[in-house]
Design an enzyme around this catalytic site. Structure first.
Site, PDB file in Angstrom:
ATOM      1  N   ASP A   1     -20.935  -3.144   4.617  1.00  0.00           N
ATOM      2  CA  ASP A   1     -19.485  -3.351   4.635  1.00  0.00           C
ATOM      3  C   ASP A   1     -19.149  -4.760   4.159  1.00  0.00           C
ATOM      4  O   ASP A   1     -20.018  -5.569   3.837  1.00  0.00           O
ATOM      5  CB  ASP A   1     -18.944  -3.108   6.050  1.00  0.00           C
ATOM      6  CG  ASP A   1     -17.480  -2.689   6.065  1.00  0.00           C
ATOM      7  OD1 ASP A   1     -16.826  -2.734   5.004  1.00  0.00           O
ATOM      8  OD2 ASP A   1     -16.980  -2.320   7.144  1.00  0.00           O
TER       9      ASP A   1
ATOM     10  N   ARG B   1     -14.190  -9.501  -1.726  1.00  0.00           N
ATOM     11  CA  ARG B   1     -14.450  -8.332  -2.565  1.00  0.00           C
ATOM     12  C   ARG B   1     -14.814  -8.785  -3.974  1.00  0.00           C
ATOM     13  O   ARG B   1     -14.073  -8.617  -4.932  1.00  0.00           O
ATOM     14  CB  ARG B   1     -13.240  -7.407  -2.557  1.00  0.00           C
ATOM     15  CG  ARG B   1     -12.952  -6.847  -1.164  1.00  0.00           C
ATOM     16  CD  ARG B   1     -11.696  -6.008  -1.115  1.00  0.00           C
ATOM     17  NE  ARG B   1     -11.467  -5.497   0.239  1.00  0.00           N
ATOM     18  CZ  ARG B   1     -10.461  -4.711   0.586  1.00  0.00           C
ATOM     19  NH1 ARG B   1      -9.572  -4.334  -0.326  1.00  0.00           N
ATOM     20  NH2 ARG B   1     -10.326  -4.303   1.833  1.00  0.00           N
TER      21      ARG B   1
ATOM     22  N   TYR C   1     -12.721  -1.390  -3.754  1.00  0.00           N
ATOM     23  CA  TYR C   1     -13.211  -0.153  -3.155  1.00  0.00           C
ATOM     24  C   TYR C   1     -14.346   0.423  -4.016  1.00  0.00           C
ATOM     25  O   TYR C   1     -14.450   0.163  -5.211  1.00  0.00           O
ATOM     26  CB  TYR C   1     -12.088   0.878  -3.065  1.00  0.00           C
ATOM     27  CG  TYR C   1     -11.142   0.714  -1.895  1.00  0.00           C
ATOM     28  CD1 TYR C   1     -11.064  -0.481  -1.185  1.00  0.00           C
ATOM     29  CD2 TYR C   1     -10.313   1.762  -1.500  1.00  0.00           C
ATOM     30  CE1 TYR C   1     -10.198  -0.617  -0.119  1.00  0.00           C
ATOM     31  CE2 TYR C   1      -9.433   1.636  -0.435  1.00  0.00           C
ATOM     32  CZ  TYR C   1      -9.376   0.440   0.253  1.00  0.00           C
ATOM     33  OH  TYR C   1      -8.518   0.317   1.311  1.00  0.00           O
TER      34      TYR C   1
ATOM     35  N   ARG D   1     -15.911   3.867   6.467  1.00  0.00           N
ATOM     36  CA  ARG D   1     -15.547   2.472   6.744  1.00  0.00           C
ATOM     37  C   ARG D   1     -15.211   2.332   8.218  1.00  0.00           C
ATOM     38  O   ARG D   1     -14.390   3.075   8.735  1.00  0.00           O
ATOM     39  CB  ARG D   1     -14.349   2.080   5.878  1.00  0.00           C
ATOM     40  CG  ARG D   1     -13.629   0.797   6.270  1.00  0.00           C
ATOM     41  CD  ARG D   1     -12.427   0.583   5.354  1.00  0.00           C
ATOM     42  NE  ARG D   1     -11.638  -0.598   5.696  1.00  0.00           N
ATOM     43  CZ  ARG D   1     -10.609  -1.057   4.982  1.00  0.00           C
ATOM     44  NH1 ARG D   1     -10.248  -0.409   3.878  1.00  0.00           N
ATOM     45  NH2 ARG D   1      -9.939  -2.134   5.353  1.00  0.00           N
ATOM     46  N   ASP D   2     -15.864   1.380   8.885  1.00  0.00           N
ATOM     47  CA  ASP D   2     -15.496   1.017  10.254  1.00  0.00           C
ATOM     48  C   ASP D   2     -14.635  -0.233  10.173  1.00  0.00           C
ATOM     49  O   ASP D   2     -15.131  -1.329   9.931  1.00  0.00           O
ATOM     50  CB  ASP D   2     -16.751   0.765  11.092  1.00  0.00           C
ATOM     51  CG  ASP D   2     -16.430   0.427  12.548  1.00  0.00           C
ATOM     52  OD1 ASP D   2     -15.316  -0.073  12.826  1.00  0.00           O
ATOM     53  OD2 ASP D   2     -17.302   0.646  13.408  1.00  0.00           O
TER      54      ASP D   2
ATOM     55  N   ASP E   1       0.807  -1.228   0.000  1.00  0.00           N
ATOM     56  CA  ASP E   1       0.000   0.000   0.000  1.00  0.00           C
ATOM     57  C   ASP E   1       0.837   1.274   0.000  1.00  0.00           C
ATOM     58  O   ASP E   1       0.520   2.233  -0.696  1.00  0.00           O
ATOM     59  CB  ASP E   1      -0.923   0.034   1.223  1.00  0.00           C
ATOM     60  CG  ASP E   1      -2.111  -0.900   1.060  1.00  0.00           C
ATOM     61  OD1 ASP E   1      -2.481  -1.199  -0.087  1.00  0.00           O
ATOM     62  OD2 ASP E   1      -2.662  -1.338   2.081  1.00  0.00           O
TER      63      ASP E   1
ATOM     64  N   GLY F   1     -17.584  -2.642  13.150  1.00  0.00           N
ATOM     65  CA  GLY F   1     -18.914  -2.464  12.586  1.00  0.00           C
ATOM     66  C   GLY F   1     -19.043  -3.014  11.181  1.00  0.00           C
ATOM     67  O   GLY F   1     -18.237  -2.690  10.308  1.00  0.00           O
TER      68      GLY F   1
END
EC number: 3.2.1.18
Length: 470
Positions: free
Chosen positions: A324, A368, A402, A293-294, A151, A298
């Site tokens: 999420d 994802r 994303y 985003r949590d 990243d 969450g």
């Protein structure tokens, strides 16, 4: 023939050739003069019409051979006057989402010069929409693409290109050195926010129209990070949210108010039981709404709403349609964090319409993959798992990633409302596809329309592995 006759004959031939050559040269000069006169006359005619001619050159390299694909003359008629984007309009009423763009960058990158990227997002001025992205300082199908699953590196940069185009060195504009970023337009100029540096001392560099205007240093020294989508501009002020602190526990969250690149006000959220990362924000009737985003606890998404004075409200989307990933099966929601499968997460978005909410989410609960839009007419305030509309945009069998919101202001569309839009990142390569040495993504985008739309799948579509992977 005696020697004198030979000399006379040769001389005559030379004179004839010379005369012919002179005539040809005179004709060539006359031809050039006539051609120039015609061109000058055409240019004068264009000037009389008071139009500007822009020449667009579309060039590429194929197997190291330079090819000029086309030269197109286009009469530029769009007004480029600057104006302050008001941001006072309400969201346009919508019934579904129409495909807006698809860049196919991974498919094109198997043979062309395309950047290795992640975290693409879209932002619009009153004149155009641009795709912003974080490069890895490398091209697809090249040795430097190895290891780009990482990243944060000093090689990453925020760049932008026209929406719908594959990001390449030939159409992209450098914005900032960054491994986390945001950008938005206030009607007068582009604000860019690029975060780079070590995890324990990262720095956010603010630029306005390409000039450094402000610096924000990490205040918790725990990976300062920002939205990975557009900031929001209202009446000449732009707003963004940054996070500093743990990704798996309480952190520090600050809202910044920025005018022409200079910070005029900032506050820290008092939210000890909430977790805000990678917020997707949009303007609505002069206020700013962010859905985030949590990554702590969450599986439903936290939100924060604030006015131009930074007076704010916080909460979680109450719907039992969870947004999420990972997440549990839809069921009983909560206006507080839903702890089941609440750890980790993915950047996402939602749009509030009164008590209702459009929720964008992956189709898979645990990976994802896939993407869908769901309309829950009571989901902002009620906790049941019922919904009214579902629109598929990426099939369950295809990779997503994303996602985030962006809007088109009335100054761009000519509408009397704010058009809601969203983008989806289609991640390919590592860590899931281990036949490659790289990680990158393409993107698709959709905009809300008040008409019937269609369920379909618009996947990345690239066939892996590439030559460099073998």
């Amino acid at each position: 023939m005696n020697p004198n006759q030979k000399i006379i004959t040769i001389g005559s031939i030379c004179m004839a050739i010379g005369t012919i050559s002179l005539i040809l040269q005179i004709g060539n000069i006359i031809s050039i003069w006539v051609s120039h006169s015609i061109q000058t006359g055409s240019q004068n005619h264009t000037g009389i019409c008071n139009q500007r001619i822009i020449t667009y050159e579309n060039n590429t390299w194929v197997n190291q051979t330079y090819v000029n694909i086309s030269n197109t003359n286009v009469v530029a008629g769009k007004d480029t006057t600057s104006m302050i984007l008001a941001g006072n309009s309400s969201l346009c009423p919508i019934r579904g989402w129409a495909i807006y763009s698809k860049d196919n960058s991974i498919r094109i990158g198997s043979k062309g010069d395309v950047f290795v990227i992640r975290e693409p997002f879209i932002s619009c001025s009153h004149l155009e929409c641009r795709t912003f992205f974080l490069t890895q300082g490398a091209l697809l199908n090249d040795k430097h693409s190895n290891g780009t699953v990482k990243d944060r590196s000093p090689y990453r940069a925020l760049m932008s290109c026209p929406i719908g185009e594959a990001p390449s060195p030939y159409n992209s504009r450098f914005e900032s050195v960054a491994w986390s970023a945001s950008a938005c337009h206030d009607g007068m100029g582009w604000l860019t926010i690029g975060i780079s540096g070590p995890d324990d001392g990262a720095v956010a560099v603010l630029k306005y129209n390409g000039i450094i205007t402000e610096i924000i240093k990490s205040w918790r020294k725990q990976i300062l990070r920002t939205q990975e989508s557009e900031c929001v501009c209202v009446n000449g002020s732009c707003f963004t949210i940054m996070t500093d602190g743990p990704s798996d526990g309480p952190a520090s969250y600050r809202i910044f108010k920025i005018e022409k690149g200079k910070i005029t006000k900032s506050i820290e959220l008092d939210a000890p039981n909430s977790h805000y990362e990678e917020c997707s924000c949009y303007p609505d009737t002069g206020k700013v709404m962010c859905v985030c985003r949590d990554n702590w606890h969450g599986s439903n998404r936290p939100w924060v709403s604030f006015n131009q004075n930074l007076d704010y409200q916080i909460g979680y989307i109450c719907s039992g349609v969870f947004g999420d990933n990972p997440r549990p099966k839809d069921g009983k929601g909560s206006c507080d964090p839903v702890n089941v499968d609440g750890a980790d997460g993915v950047k996402g978005f939602s749009y509030r319409y009164g008590n209702g909410v459009w929720i964008g989410r992956t189709k898979s609960n645990s990976s994802r993959k896939g993407f869908e839009m769901i309309w829950d007419p009571n989901g902002w305030t009620d906790t049941d798992g019922n919904f009214l509309v579902k629109q598929d945009v990426v099939a369950m069998t295809d990779w997503s990633g994303y996602s985030g919101s962006f809007v088109q202001h009335p100054e761009l569309t000519g509408l009397d409302c704010m058009r809601p839009c969203f983008w989806v990142e289609l991640i390919r390569g590592r860590p899931r596809e281990k036949t490659t040495i790289w990680t990158s993504g393409s993107s698709i985008s959709f905009c809300g329309v008040n008409s019937d739309t269609v369920n379909w799948s618009w996947p990345d579509g690239a066939e892996l592995p590439f030559t460099i992977d073998k």
